[in-house]
Write a protein that holds these residues in place. Structure first.
Motif, PDB file in Angstrom:
ATOM      1  N   GLY A 293       0.605 -79.956 -44.068  1.00 37.22           N
ATOM      2  CA  GLY A 293       1.913 -79.305 -44.150  1.00 37.22           C
ATOM      3  C   GLY A 293       1.902 -77.966 -43.405  1.00 37.22           C
ATOM      4  O   GLY A 293       2.814 -77.659 -42.633  1.00 37.22           O
ATOM      5  N   PHE A 294       0.858 -77.181 -43.624  1.00 43.67           N
ATOM      6  CA  PHE A 294       0.777 -75.886 -42.937  1.00 43.67           C
ATOM      7  C   PHE A 294       0.521 -76.076 -41.444  1.00 43.67           C
ATOM      8  O   PHE A 294       1.084 -75.365 -40.616  1.00 43.67           O
ATOM      9  N   LEU A 295      -0.314 -77.057 -41.104  1.00 41.94           N
ATOM     10  CA  LEU A 295      -0.566 -77.304 -39.674  1.00 41.94           C
ATOM     11  C   LEU A 295       0.735 -77.700 -38.973  1.00 41.94           C
ATOM     12  O   LEU A 295       0.992 -77.293 -37.851  1.00 41.94           O
ATOM     13  N   LEU A 296       1.552 -78.483 -39.690  1.00 43.13           N
ATOM     14  CA  LEU A 296       2.847 -78.863 -39.102  1.00 43.13           C
ATOM     15  C   LEU A 296       3.695 -77.617 -38.847  1.00 43.13           C
ATOM     16  O   LEU A 296       4.240 -77.424 -37.765  1.00 43.13           O
ATOM     17  N   GLN A 297       3.763 -76.765 -39.877  1.00 43.94           N
ATOM     18  CA  GLN A 297       4.634 -75.588 -39.762  1.00 43.94           C
ATOM     19  C   GLN A 297       4.193 -74.655 -38.628  1.00 43.94           C
ATOM     20  O   GLN A 297       5.003 -74.139 -37.898  1.00 43.94           O
ATOM     21  N   TYR A 298       2.864 -74.479 -38.488  1.00 47.95           N
ATOM     22  CA  TYR A 298       2.408 -73.463 -37.533  1.00 47.95           C
ATOM     23  C   TYR A 298       1.906 -74.015 -36.208  1.00 47.95           C
ATOM     24  O   TYR A 298       1.797 -73.289 -35.235  1.00 47.95           O
ATOM     25  N   LYS A 299       1.551 -75.330 -36.181  1.00 51.69           N
ATOM     26  CA  LYS A 299       0.981 -75.864 -34.938  1.00 51.69           C
ATOM     27  C   LYS A 299       1.724 -77.093 -34.415  1.00 51.69           C
ATOM     28  O   LYS A 299       1.600 -77.424 -33.244  1.00 51.69           O
ATOM     29  N   GLY A 300       2.393 -77.810 -35.292  1.00 57.18           N
ATOM     30  CA  GLY A 300       3.131 -78.999 -34.839  1.00 57.18           C
ATOM     31  C   GLY A 300       2.568 -80.289 -35.416  1.00 57.18           C
ATOM     32  O   GLY A 300       1.511 -80.292 -36.070  1.00 57.18           O
ATOM     33  N   PHE A 301       3.290 -81.380 -35.137  1.00 61.39           N
ATOM     34  CA  PHE A 301       2.949 -82.677 -35.736  1.00 61.39           C
ATOM     35  C   PHE A 301       1.555 -83.164 -35.351  1.00 61.39           C
ATOM     36  O   PHE A 301       0.792 -83.645 -36.190  1.00 61.39           O
ATOM     37  N   SER A 302       1.180 -83.054 -34.068  1.00 57.18           N
ATOM     38  CA  SER A 302      -0.112 -83.585 -33.619  1.00 57.18           C
ATOM     39  C   SER A 302      -1.268 -83.012 -34.433  1.00 57.18           C
ATOM     40  O   SER A 302      -2.200 -83.728 -34.790  1.00 57.18           O
ATOM     41  N   TRP A 303      -1.181 -81.728 -34.683  1.00 56.54           N
ATOM     42  CA  TRP A 303      -2.263 -81.085 -35.431  1.00 56.54           C
ATOM     43  C   TRP A 303      -2.336 -81.625 -36.852  1.00 56.54           C
ATOM     44  O   TRP A 303      -3.411 -81.917 -37.371  1.00 56.54           O
ATOM     45  N   GLY A 304      -1.163 -81.759 -37.485  1.00 56.16           N
ATOM     46  CA  GLY A 304      -1.133 -82.260 -38.859  1.00 56.16           C
ATOM     47  C   GLY A 304      -1.682 -83.676 -38.937  1.00 56.16           C
ATOM     48  O   GLY A 304      -2.562 -83.984 -39.757  1.00 56.16           O
ATOM     49  N   PHE A 305      -1.218 -84.558 -38.047  1.00 56.56           N
ATOM     50  CA  PHE A 305      -1.681 -85.952 -38.067  1.00 56.56           C
ATOM     51  C   PHE A 305      -3.159 -86.038 -37.658  1.00 56.56           C
ATOM     52  O   PHE A 305      -3.922 -86.837 -38.200  1.00 56.56           O
TER      53      PHE A 305
END
Ligand code: GLN
Length: 516
Positions: A185-197
Motif C-alpha cells: 500500500g505504501f509502495l503504491l502511494q509513494y512509488k507506483g503500482f510496479s513497486w507494490g506488485f
C-alpha cells in the motif's frame, strides 16, 4: 532418505518444527496475495480506468477463482503429487504471476470518441495483467489448501494441539497479510503500482525458498501416495508427473481467458459446487462408516456458512476500500493514510486477538462452556452484521454528508475480525478433524470452494454499491456514501438474521458431529 514426522516432537511452542515451515511459507504466500490484492481494485479503477461495476466484476471473479482451484489442487495432491510437490509447483506459479503483475505499461486514457467517452488501454499490458492473474489463480490452487492440510498432518486425529496449531498458522497468514497490505500500500502511494506488485513477487520468492529448505521435515506426510505411479508414462509420452505440470500450464491459459469473461465464472463456480457437493455426498454415503459419514456431511453443511460470511466480509478489498478512499477522512496528525493500507487493520486485529481467543476458548472449555463449532460459526455471522450496522450508525452521525469518521471503519473491522476468528481458523481445524484422512485434501479444497462462492457473491454486492465516476474520480460523493450505507445496512440485517437461525439449529448439528 526422508525424515518421518514424530507426532510428539514439540520444538515450536510445543508444536512440531515443521509447523514453522507451514507458518512461514503461508505467511509469505499471504503477503503476496493480500499485498497484491490491496492494490488490485485501484489498479482496475485508476490505472486501467474500468468503471466501478466492471472492476467489481473482474475483482469478484478473480477472488472467487483463486478459491475454486484449491479443490483441484487438493485432489491432485491427495491422489498423485503429494502435498509437498504441489506446494512447490504452486509457489513457482505464484512467483511468476506476482512478478508479471509488476509489468505495468502505460496508464489508460479517457478520450471523447464518436460514441461518447471511450477508454484506451494498452492491449499488450492488459493481456499481461490477465495472464498474471491466471498464474496466481492456479498457483493459489496448488499451494493454499495443501499447505493447510500439511498443518493437520503433523498431528494424530485426536491430538488436542490441532486447534492451537491452526491458530498459530492463522497468525502466520495474517502477519503476511498485514505486512503485505502495509508495504505494498505504501509502495503504491509513494512509488507506483510496479513497486507494490513487485514487492509481492519478492515476498512469494522468499516463501518458496523457505519451503524448499524445510520440506524434508514433513516426511511421509508431504510425499506422493504412490511415487512409482507418478513416473508412469501417459498417452502424451510424458510421465504422469510432467503431464500434471503441463496440465497446470493449460489451466493457467484457461484462467487467463476466464478473467476476461467474468460472466462465465459464476456458471463455472456453480458447476464446481455441484460436482464437489456430489462427490463428497457420494463418498460419504458409499465409502464411510456411519459415524464418519455423519461427520463428513456435517462438515460439508457447515462449510456453506462461509458463503454468507465471505460475501460480506470480502467487501474489505472492494467496496469498503473504494468507500474508504472516497468517503473516509484519512488524515491523522497531518498525515494521509493510503486507503489500501486500511486493509491491514483486519490482519492487525487477528494477530493481536487470536492469542486472546485461544485463551478464551481454553478458559471456557475448562468450565465446559466453550461454544461448539456450529455455535461459533453462528456467532461469526452475527458479529459480521453488527460491524456493518455500526458503520451505518457512524455515518448517520456525520455532519459532513460526504465523510465518515475513521473510527467507524476501524470498529467495523474489529467486529469483522472477531467474527472471522469464530469461523475461519475454527473451520480449517474442523475440516482436518471431521474429514476422513484419505480425502482431507479434497475436503480442504471444498472449504475454500465455499469461500470462492462467498467471494463471487461479494463481487455482486460490491457492484451494487457502485457510483458514477469520471477519470477514476467519483462524481457525487454524498450520493455515493448514501448508496454504500443502504447496501451495508441490508447486508448487516441479513447476516444477523442468518446468524440467529444458525444458533437455533446448533443442537441438531452437534448431534450429528458425534462429539468430534
Ligand atoms: N484470511 C484467510 C486466508 O487468507 C481466509 C481466507 C478464506 O477462506 N477466504 O487464509
Amino acid at each position: 532418505m526422508t525424515a518421518t514426522v514424530t507426532k510428539t516432537d514439540t520444538d515450536f511452542f510445543g508444536h512440531p518444527k515443521a509447523l514453522v515451515i507451514c507458518f512461514l511459507t503461508e505467511m509469505w504466500e499471504r503477503f503476496s496475495y493480500y499485498g497484491m490484492r490491496a492494490l488490485l481494485i485501484f489498479y482496475l479503477t485508476q490505472h486501467f480506468l474500468f468503471s466501478d461495476q466492471v472492476a467489481a466484476g473482474i475483482f469478484g471473479s478473480y477472488i472467487s477463482l483463486v478459491y475454486i482451484t484449491p479443490v483441484l489442487g487438493g485432489i491432485i495432491a491427495d491422489r498423485y503429487l503429494g502435498a509437498s510437490k504441489a506446494v512447490v509447483l504452486g509457489a513457482l506459479l505464484l512467483v511468476a504471476g506476482h512478478l508479471g503483475m509488476a509489468l505495468e505499461g502505460t496508464q489508460a486514457v479517457e478520450r471523447l470518441g464518436t460514441n461518447g467517452t471511450e477508454v484506451i488501454r494498452d492491449p499488450f499490458y492488459l493481456q499481461v495483467f490477465y495472464f498474471s492473474l491466471g498464474l496466481i489463480i492456479v498457483g493459489v490452487g496448488f499451494l493454499k489448501g495443501n499447505i493447510s492440510t500439511l498443518v493437520g498432518s503433523l498431528y494424530d486425529r485426536e491430538d488436542p494441539r490441532r486447534d492451537g496449531a491452526y491458530t498459530l498458522f492463522y497468525m502466520g497468514i495474517n502477519l503476511g497479510s498485514f505486512l503485505g497490505a502495509i508495504i505494498c500500500g505504501f509502495l503504491l502511494q509513494y512509488k507506483g503500482f510496479s513497486w507494490g506488485f513487485g514487492a509481492a513477487g519478492i515476498g512469494m520468492l522468499a516463501g518458496l525458498l523457505v519451503f524448499l529448505k524445510g520440506r524434508h521435515l514433513f516426511g511421509d506426510a508431504g510425499l506422493p501416495k504412490e511415487p512409482e505411479a507418478l513416473k508412469r508414462k501417459t498417452v502424451s509420452g510424458l510421465s504422469r508427473e510432467w503431464a500434471i505440470y503441463a496440465a497446470s500450464l493449460f489451466a493457467v491459459v484457461v484462467c487467463w481467458q476466464l478473467m476476461q469473461s467474468p460472466e462465465i465464472v459464476g456458471g463455472l463456480l456453480g458447476i464446481s459446487l455441484l460436482l464437489a457437493v456430489g462427490a463428497v455426498v457420494f463418498y460419504s454415503l458409499t465409502q464411510c462408516e456411519p459415524i464418519d459419514r455423519d461427520r463428513m456431511l456435517v462438515c460439508l453443511f457447515l462449510m456453506s456458512y462461509q458463503v454468507i460470511f465471505w460475501s460480506l466480509f470480502e467487501q474489505t478489498a472492494s467496496s469498503l476500500s473504494l468507500m474508504t478512499d472516497r468517503n473516509v477522512d484519512r488524515v491523522l496528525f497531518g498525515f494521509e493514510i493510503p486507503a489500501a493500507a486500511f486493509q491491514s487493520i483486519n490482519a492487525f486485529f487477528i494477530i493481536t486477538l487470536a492469542p486472546l481467543f485461544n485463551f478464551l476458548w481454553i478458559a471456557l472449555a475448562r468450565r465446559g462452556w466453550e461454544p461448539s463449532t456450529p455455535a461459533k460459526f453462528a456467532l461469526s455471522l452475527i458479529q459480521l452484521g453488527l460491524g456493518f450496522l455500526l458503520l451505518v450508525y457512524g455515518a448517520s452521525l456525520a455532519t459532513d454528508p460526504t465523510q465518515v469518521a475513521v473510527i467507524w471503519i476501524v470498529l467495523l473491522y474489529l467486529l469483522h475480525t472477531t467474527g472471522e476468528l469464530c469461523i475461519s481458523p475454527v473451520g480449517l481445524s474442523m475440516t482436518s478433524r471431521l474429514s476422513v484422512p484419505g480425502v482431507v485434501g479434497m475436503m480442504m479444497g471444498c472449504w475454500f470452494l465455499a469461500s470462492a462462492a462467498g467471494n463471487y457473491v461479494s463481487g455482486t454486492i460490491a457492484a451494487m454499491t457502485g457510483s458514477d465516476t469520471v477519470g477514476g474520480e467519483i462524481v457525487d460523493p454524498a450520493a455515493a456514501l448514501q448508496t454504500y450505507m443502504d447496501v451495508y445496512q441490508t447486508a448487516g440485517l441479513y447476516s444477523i438474521a442468518a446468524g440467529l437461525l444458525a444458533l437455533v439449529i446448533v443442537p441438531i448439528i452437534k448431534h450429528y458431529m458425534h462429539d468430534a
